[in-house]
Motif scaffolding. Structure first.
Motif, PDB file in Angstrom:
ATOM      1  N   SER A 112     -37.736  13.338 -23.436  1.00 14.66           N
ATOM      2  CA  SER A 112     -39.047  13.055 -22.858  1.00 14.66           C
ATOM      3  C   SER A 112     -38.923  12.090 -21.676  1.00 14.66           C
ATOM      4  O   SER A 112     -39.520  12.312 -20.618  1.00 14.66           O
ATOM      5  N   GLU A 113     -38.141  11.027 -21.847  1.00 14.77           N
ATOM      6  CA  GLU A 113     -37.965  10.063 -20.764  1.00 14.77           C
ATOM      7  C   GLU A 113     -37.221  10.690 -19.591  1.00 14.77           C
ATOM      8  O   GLU A 113     -37.542  10.434 -18.433  1.00 14.77           O
ATOM      9  N   GLY A 114     -36.224  11.505 -19.874  1.00 18.56           N
ATOM     10  CA  GLY A 114     -35.494  12.201 -18.818  1.00 18.56           C
ATOM     11  C   GLY A 114     -36.384  13.166 -18.054  1.00 18.56           C
ATOM     12  O   GLY A 114     -36.329  13.251 -16.826  1.00 18.56           O
ATOM     13  N   TYR A 115     -37.213  13.890 -18.787  1.00 21.82           N
ATOM     14  CA  TYR A 115     -38.137  14.836 -18.156  1.00 21.82           C
ATOM     15  C   TYR A 115     -39.119  14.090 -17.258  1.00 21.82           C
ATOM     16  O   TYR A 115     -39.365  14.478 -16.117  1.00 21.82           O
ATOM     17  N   ARG A 116     -39.688  12.989 -17.781  1.00 20.69           N
ATOM     18  CA  ARG A 116     -40.664  12.194 -17.031  1.00 20.69           C
ATOM     19  C   ARG A 116     -40.004  11.612 -15.767  1.00 20.69           C
ATOM     20  O   ARG A 116     -40.556  11.661 -14.680  1.00 20.69           O
ATOM     21  N   SER A 117     -38.795  11.090 -15.917  1.00 28.58           N
ATOM     22  CA  SER A 117     -38.078  10.515 -14.779  1.00 28.58           C
ATOM     23  C   SER A 117     -37.788  11.579 -13.719  1.00 28.58           C
ATOM     24  O   SER A 117     -37.964  11.348 -12.521  1.00 28.58           O
ATOM     25  N   GLY A 118     -37.359  12.739 -14.139  1.00 28.55           N
ATOM     26  CA  GLY A 118     -37.093  13.836 -13.207  1.00 28.55           C
ATOM     27  C   GLY A 118     -38.355  14.299 -12.508  1.00 28.55           C
ATOM     28  O   GLY A 118     -38.354  14.575 -11.304  1.00 28.55           O
ATOM     29  N   SER A 119     -39.438  14.368 -13.264  1.00 26.29           N
ATOM     30  CA  SER A 119     -40.717  14.787 -12.697  1.00 26.29           C
ATOM     31  C   SER A 119     -41.202  13.781 -11.645  1.00 26.29           C
ATOM     32  O   SER A 119     -41.652  14.159 -10.568  1.00 26.29           O
ATOM     33  N   GLU A 120     -41.090  12.481 -11.964  1.00 25.49           N
ATOM     34  CA  GLU A 120     -41.506  11.446 -11.008  1.00 25.49           C
ATOM     35  C   GLU A 120     -40.640  11.471  -9.760  1.00 25.49           C
ATOM     36  O   GLU A 120     -41.137  11.315  -8.642  1.00 25.49           O
ATOM     37  N   SER A 121     -39.342  11.695  -9.941  1.00 24.22           N
ATOM     38  CA  SER A 121     -38.425  11.759  -8.809  1.00 24.22           C
ATOM     39  C   SER A 121     -38.769  12.953  -7.926  1.00 24.22           C
ATOM     40  O   SER A 121     -38.793  12.846  -6.690  1.00 24.22           O
ATOM     41  N   SER A 122     -39.062  14.088  -8.530  1.00 22.81           N
ATOM     42  CA  SER A 122     -39.423  15.283  -7.785  1.00 22.81           C
ATOM     43  C   SER A 122     -40.731  15.073  -7.018  1.00 22.81           C
ATOM     44  O   SER A 122     -40.850  15.452  -5.849  1.00 22.81           O
ATOM     45  N   THR A 123     -41.712  14.452  -7.674  1.00 24.75           N
ATOM     46  CA  THR A 123     -42.998  14.177  -7.029  1.00 24.75           C
ATOM     47  C   THR A 123     -42.803  13.248  -5.838  1.00 24.75           C
ATOM     48  O   THR A 123     -43.363  13.467  -4.763  1.00 24.75           O
ATOM     49  N   SER A 124     -42.007  12.213  -6.033  1.00 23.12           N
ATOM     50  CA  SER A 124     -41.740  11.247  -4.960  1.00 23.12           C
ATOM     51  C   SER A 124     -41.047  11.933  -3.779  1.00 23.12           C
ATOM     52  O   SER A 124     -41.402  11.712  -2.622  1.00 23.12           O
ATOM     53  N   PHE A 125     -40.070  12.771  -4.055  1.00 23.85           N
ATOM     54  CA  PHE A 125     -39.362  13.490  -3.002  1.00 23.85           C
ATOM     55  C   PHE A 125     -40.312  14.412  -2.250  1.00 23.85           C
ATOM     56  O   PHE A 125     -40.310  14.462  -1.014  1.00 23.85           O
ATOM     57  N   SER A 126     -41.138  15.138  -2.994  1.00 22.69           N
ATOM     58  CA  SER A 126     -42.084  16.069  -2.363  1.00 22.69           C
ATOM     59  C   SER A 126     -43.075  15.320  -1.485  1.00 22.69           C
ATOM     60  O   SER A 126     -43.385  15.752  -0.367  1.00 22.69           O
ATOM     61  N   LYS A 127     -43.569  14.196  -1.980  1.00 24.27           N
ATOM     62  CA  LYS A 127     -44.522  13.405  -1.204  1.00 24.27           C
ATOM     63  C   LYS A 127     -43.874  12.897   0.078  1.00 24.27           C
ATOM     64  O   LYS A 127     -44.464  12.957   1.152  1.00 24.27           O
ATOM     65  N   SER A 128     -42.645  12.416  -0.026  1.00 22.67           N
ATOM     66  CA  SER A 128     -41.913  11.928   1.140  1.00 22.67           C
ATOM     67  C   SER A 128     -41.701  13.058   2.144  1.00 22.67           C
ATOM     68  O   SER A 128     -41.857  12.873   3.353  1.00 22.67           O
ATOM     69  N   ARG A 129     -41.355  14.230   1.668  1.00 22.16           N
ATOM     70  CA  ARG A 129     -41.127  15.383   2.549  1.00 22.16           C
ATOM     71  C   ARG A 129     -42.415  15.790   3.258  1.00 22.16           C
ATOM     72  O   ARG A 129     -42.407  16.069   4.460  1.00 22.16           O
ATOM     73  N   VAL A 130     -43.521  15.802   2.530  1.00 25.65           N
ATOM     74  CA  VAL A 130     -44.811  16.148   3.140  1.00 25.65           C
ATOM     75  C   VAL A 130     -45.159  15.135   4.224  1.00 25.65           C
ATOM     76  O   VAL A 130     -45.600  15.506   5.322  1.00 25.65           O
ATOM     77  N   GLU A 131     -44.950  13.848   3.960  1.00 22.96           N
ATOM     78  CA  GLU A 131     -45.246  12.818   4.960  1.00 22.96           C
ATOM     79  C   GLU A 131     -44.389  13.004   6.205  1.00 22.96           C
ATOM     80  O   GLU A 131     -44.882  12.877   7.331  1.00 22.96           O
ATOM     81  N   ARG A 132     -43.103  13.320   6.048  1.00 27.47           N
ATOM     82  CA  ARG A 132     -42.219  13.552   7.200  1.00 27.47           C
ATOM     83  C   ARG A 132     -42.684  14.777   7.992  1.00 27.47           C
ATOM     84  O   ARG A 132     -42.700  14.763   9.222  1.00 27.47           O
ATOM     85  N   LEU A 133     -43.062  15.843   7.294  1.00 22.12           N
ATOM     86  CA  LEU A 133     -43.534  17.051   7.983  1.00 22.12           C
ATOM     87  C   LEU A 133     -44.845  16.798   8.719  1.00 22.12           C
ATOM     88  O   LEU A 133     -45.033  17.273   9.848  1.00 22.12           O
ATOM     89  N   GLU A 134     -45.760  16.056   8.105  1.00 21.10           N
ATOM     90  CA  GLU A 134     -47.020  15.724   8.776  1.00 21.10           C
ATOM     91  C   GLU A 134     -46.756  14.902  10.029  1.00 21.10           C
ATOM     92  O   GLU A 134     -47.391  15.116  11.065  1.00 21.10           O
ATOM     93  N   HIS A 135     -45.833  13.960   9.949  1.00 20.97           N
ATOM     94  CA  HIS A 135     -45.477  13.135  11.100  1.00 20.97           C
ATOM     95  C   HIS A 135     -44.897  14.021  12.211  1.00 20.97           C
ATOM     96  O   HIS A 135     -45.239  13.863  13.387  1.00 20.97           O
ATOM     97  N   ARG A 136     -44.035  14.945  11.856  1.00 17.37           N
ATOM     98  CA  ARG A 136     -43.418  15.836  12.844  1.00 17.37           C
ATOM     99  C   ARG A 136     -44.458  16.750  13.494  1.00 17.37           C
ATOM    100  O   ARG A 136     -44.425  16.989  14.706  1.00 17.37           O
ATOM    101  N   VAL A 137     -45.384  17.259  12.704  1.00 19.08           N
ATOM    102  CA  VAL A 137     -46.452  18.100  13.257  1.00 19.08           C
ATOM    103  C   VAL A 137     -47.269  17.295  14.265  1.00 19.08           C
ATOM    104  O   VAL A 137     -47.595  17.789  15.356  1.00 19.08           O
ATOM    105  N   LYS A 138     -47.587  16.057  13.925  1.00 21.95           N
ATOM    106  CA  LYS A 138     -48.352  15.201  14.844  1.00 21.95           C
ATOM    107  C   LYS A 138     -47.578  14.989  16.147  1.00 21.95           C
ATOM    108  O   LYS A 138     -48.158  15.075  17.233  1.00 21.95           O
ATOM    109  N   GLU A 139     -46.267  14.726  16.057  1.00 22.41           N
ATOM    110  CA  GLU A 139     -45.443  14.562  17.258  1.00 22.41           C
ATOM    111  C   GLU A 139     -45.468  15.821  18.120  1.00 22.41           C
ATOM    112  O   GLU A 139     -45.610  15.745  19.345  1.00 22.41           O
TER     113      GLU A 139
END
Length: 122
Positions: free
Chosen positions: A10-37
């Protein structure tokens, strides 16, 4: 032992899920920044500052031509020609607006700014 296994999974699943969410959020922010540029680069290549020898500015969402002798700057108050919407909203006559951007990427017909708006006393 089963409880420890379940808790670890359960802890491993939760940690992996949070890591995936964080990575996805970071990627979306980078893509939004690039689109704006890229949008800013495209805007810069298409933006014109004069049409037929007269300055062009944006007032809110719309572009207008300025035929006055002194150039307008961002923040200048101007009076815009009456149109169907301004007549319903503000009544007859010119409507006040504020220059929001110099130049335009719009390629259609432009209305002329009536004149500079009187300064407001504060």
């Amino acid at each position: 032992m089963a409880e420890a296994h379940r808790r670890g999974w359960s802890e491993g699943y939760r940690s992996g899920s949070e890591s995936s969410t964080s990575f996805s959020k970071s990627r979306v922010e980078r893509l939004e920044h690039r689109v704006k540029e890229l949008e800013e680069q495209l805007d810069a290549t298409r933006r014109v500052y004069q049409v037929d020898g007269h300055q062009v500015v944006e007032v809110g969402r719309y572009s207008y031509r300025w035929r006055g002798s002194e150039p307008l700057e961002v923040g200048d108050r101007v009076l815009l020609p009456e149109n169907y919407v301004s007549r319903m909203k503000d009544g007859p006559g010119p409507a006040a607006g504020v220059v929001s951007k110099l130049g335009t990427t719009y390629r259609g017909q432009l209305s002329d700014i009536v004149r500079r708006a009187p300064a407001t006393g504060k």
